[in-house]
Enzyme design. Sequence first.
Site, PDB file in Angstrom:
ATOM      1  N   LYS A  73      31.175  16.164  22.824  1.00  0.00           N
ATOM      2  CA  LYS A  73      32.556  15.980  23.255  1.00  0.00           C
ATOM      3  C   LYS A  73      32.855  14.483  23.186  1.00  0.00           C
ATOM      4  O   LYS A  73      31.990  13.664  23.522  1.00  0.00           O
ATOM      5  CB  LYS A  73      32.710  16.501  24.685  1.00  0.00           C
ATOM      6  CG  LYS A  73      34.122  16.460  25.241  1.00  0.00           C
ATOM      7  CD  LYS A  73      34.180  17.108  26.633  1.00  0.00           C
ATOM      8  CE  LYS A  73      35.604  17.131  27.180  1.00  0.00           C
ATOM      9  NZ  LYS A  73      35.676  17.810  28.498  1.00  0.00           N
ATOM     10  N   SER A 148      39.138  21.438  29.070  1.00  0.00           N
ATOM     11  CA  SER A 148      39.416  20.360  28.155  1.00  0.00           C
ATOM     12  C   SER A 148      38.421  20.253  27.008  1.00  0.00           C
ATOM     13  O   SER A 148      38.689  19.527  26.041  1.00  0.00           O
ATOM     14  CB  SER A 148      39.443  19.034  28.925  1.00  0.00           C
ATOM     15  OG  SER A 148      38.149  18.740  29.422  1.00  0.00           O
ATOM     16  N   SER A 172      36.280  22.849  32.636  1.00  0.00           N
ATOM     17  CA  SER A 172      36.414  22.466  31.235  1.00  0.00           C
ATOM     18  C   SER A 172      35.286  22.867  30.294  1.00  0.00           C
ATOM     19  O   SER A 172      35.431  22.731  29.080  1.00  0.00           O
ATOM     20  CB  SER A 172      36.613  20.959  31.122  1.00  0.00           C
ATOM     21  OG  SER A 172      37.946  20.652  31.394  1.00  0.00           O
TER      22      SER A 172
END
Length: 479
Positions: A73, A148, A172
């Site tokens: 990420k 997210s 997330s």
Amino acid sequence: MASIAHLAQELRARKTTAAELARTALTAARSRADLNAFVTLDEQAALDAAARADAALAAGNAAALAGIPFAHKDIFCTNGIRTTCASRMLGNFVPPFDATVVERLAATHAVCIGKANMDEFAMGSSNENSFYGAVRNPWDETRVPGGSSGGSAAAVAAGIVAFATGTDTGGSVRQPAAFCGITGLKPTYGRVSRLGMIAYASSLDCAGVLARTAVDCAQVLAAMAGHDARDATSVERAVDDYVGAVSTTLQGLKIGVVREYFGAGVDEGVGAAVHAALREFERLGAKLVDICLPHAPLAIPAYYVIAPAEASSNLARYDGVRYGHRCADPQSLEDLYTRSRGEGFGAEVKRRILVGTYALSAGYYDAYYLRAQRARRVIADDFAAAFEAVDLIAGPTAPSVAFRLGEKTSDPLAMYAADVNTVAVNLAGLPAISVPAGLSEGLPVGLQLIAPAFAEARLLGAAHQFQCATDWHARQPRA
Ligand code: GLN
């Protein structure tokens, strides 16, 4: 791309090489540019890492993850590779160091092919808040992948990489895993170092894993977990044998089914799929017990005060002076601050900073922040009381399947409300996993299992036993 377990076997049987897997992953990432799952692809770094992995494999002393392609990420600092947090603010930020998670995965010779797209500063549930554009759900490109960690989830679900790192402050990792039909693990707060993970809400932020299966999550967690003297909130406690622990039995395991998690607002198809999955657990020997978490309704209001409050403080550092976006031709110091921040942050991030600053301001602190902290305490107490009677707690990860792009963007409160089943877990600091549990309207449904602090092994064992008996985790979107 197959599971880590499968690829590791192929690599050791010399049926493939790390270099070949890296090239396959890079090609897949490019051919699925439509998903917008990546902010940055780094071909040279990937091929170099793959060469090192092949050398380790040839030497016969390679770690389980050696040669496995994955994505980070874009919230994890990578030495020499741009780390944007999906913000214009950090558009040109090239960290001079690796996050601990990055360092530990690199030490296994797993091969990072790039940085996954996400909601800006990890604020969001749909990946529509990225400065680099929305990510699409591989199951239906008119829908969101969740957020997210949406790029991470889409990249795994589309088969580009075998796993991806994510972060989970309020859901997330788990919610995008649920929306994309993969497995997502959020460890206990403090189990994995936060050093080099760009801060959103420091008392809630956790590094996690998105992969196809629970065993794969166990393998990655084993590499990531452990004390880090450079993160004061990282816990000094031995790391369990997560991979070994998956060979367990569900016989006699008590699973608390949370009444509040199936209330109004949960789609019928989601509720039905989760109940069916729970009956499968029962068939495998688990005992289902109805429980209630009476303060569950406080979780959303408490989280959406505490997280923005911490964010407003964490994001104060982006002032255009030391690093991050700087406006052109500042006329004064104030002009430098206001224009740099005004240009660098997107609308949702600004909203959170405003809410958080308000909640912390003199005169409102007691009414909002202090009350939210009290709510946090009773929410954690609810879980503690429930775990007196049960081993795990279960419910739907999200109240719906993946929603349509644009469906909730004009209504932030509706977007926040959809985090109802995940945020309480972060407020209590507990570990939880989302496993594919069925389909509704042809889209994946996630079942969330929650465990007491540091019982990741129990969580992974239960999820693995369920995956041995079902094939929801093996379903894939049509390419
Ligand atoms: N959707 C939640 C939020 O917007 C959780 C995000 C996260 O876990 N990083 O804050």
